[in-house]
Design a protein around this motif. Sequence first.
Motif, short mmCIF file in Angstrom:
data_model
loop_
_atom_site.label_atom_id
_atom_site.label_comp_id
_atom_site.label_asym_id
_atom_site.label_seq_id
_atom_site.Cartn_x
_atom_site.Cartn_y
_atom_site.Cartn_z
N ASP A 80 0.83 -1.21 0.00
CA ASP A 80 0.00 0.00 0.00
C ASP A 80 0.86 1.26 0.00
OD1 ASP A 80 -2.35 -1.43 -0.04
OD2 ASP A 80 -2.60 -1.42 2.14
N LYS A 136 2.22 1.82 -3.49
CA LYS A 136 1.18 2.28 -4.42
C LYS A 136 0.85 3.76 -4.21
CE LYS A 136 -1.10 -2.12 -5.43
NZ LYS A 136 -2.35 -2.90 -5.37
N THR A 183 6.02 6.56 -10.54
CA THR A 183 5.30 5.79 -9.53
C THR A 183 5.97 4.42 -9.35
OG1 THR A 183 3.77 5.02 -11.25
CG2 THR A 183 3.10 6.95 -9.97
N GLU A 186 3.94 1.41 -9.07
CA GLU A 186 2.85 0.44 -9.20
C GLU A 186 3.35 -0.94 -9.65
OE1 GLU A 186 -0.39 0.61 -8.63
OE2 GLU A 186 -0.58 2.72 -8.04
N ALA A 201 5.14 -2.70 -6.84
CA ALA A 201 4.15 -3.03 -5.81
C ALA A 201 3.35 -4.26 -6.21
CB ALA A 201 3.23 -1.84 -5.57
N THR A 202 2.94 -4.31 -7.47
CA THR A 202 2.18 -5.46 -7.97
C THR A 202 3.02 -6.73 -7.92
OG1 THR A 202 0.85 -4.04 -9.41
CG2 THR A 202 0.93 -6.38 -9.95
#
Length: 223
Positions: free
Chosen positions: A59, A62, A90, A92, A95-96
């Motif tokens: 989290d 993200k 970013t 993302e 994070a994924t």
Amino acid sequence: MLPTRSPTSHAHLAPATVEFIVIMLRAVILALALGAAAAFAPLASKPMRGSVLNAGAVDTLKGLQGPAIPWGSDGVLVGKEESEIKGYDTFEKFATALAASGVDTASGEFTIYAPTDTAVELVNSPDLTADVVKYHITPGKMPKGSIAGDQATLLGKDMTYKYFSRQTFLDDAVIGQVPQGAATGQSYPVDIAFDNGLIHTIAFVQNPAWTKVSGDAGQGGIA
């Protein structure tokens, strides 16, 4: 002659009324005291973007804002200066990949070296497999200013430390990268707190196959 009023003729307040007045006065004094304390109390600090607290690693990543992305030469075609900010990078993709890797960053403390989405999209970047993700994570909290040697990763292979030109390297990645001159380069956030550790952002995807080939910083390659 007007009649005189005896001192004893003054009306007396009932005991219940006196008790009520005392209670009200105490309440007013307490309210004033609390108001004065609140007036001098420091304002609660609001977490800055890029320092998301009370959140897990995924989290936090993200919601993390990375370095600014200038328009560059593409901006000329749309009436922008090359140095104007187009947006912000970013995290993302990492994070994924972290969420899908099966790595449990909620148990114990960890330091995560997170590449930007731009770094993940570079041609020579390795895919973010579970092993590659593990190579970006070290056990324990390691502030950027405390990095002074090779860092053992969850993959079991160390990232190689080097201090060169007043910069901290792990393999080819600079930790805490900042512009080296006026209006040049980008700034990569470090020491971002999450529930169980810290995040340092980097401009490259670290490759477990990297090996040191010379004594100079940044001089490494894929074995």
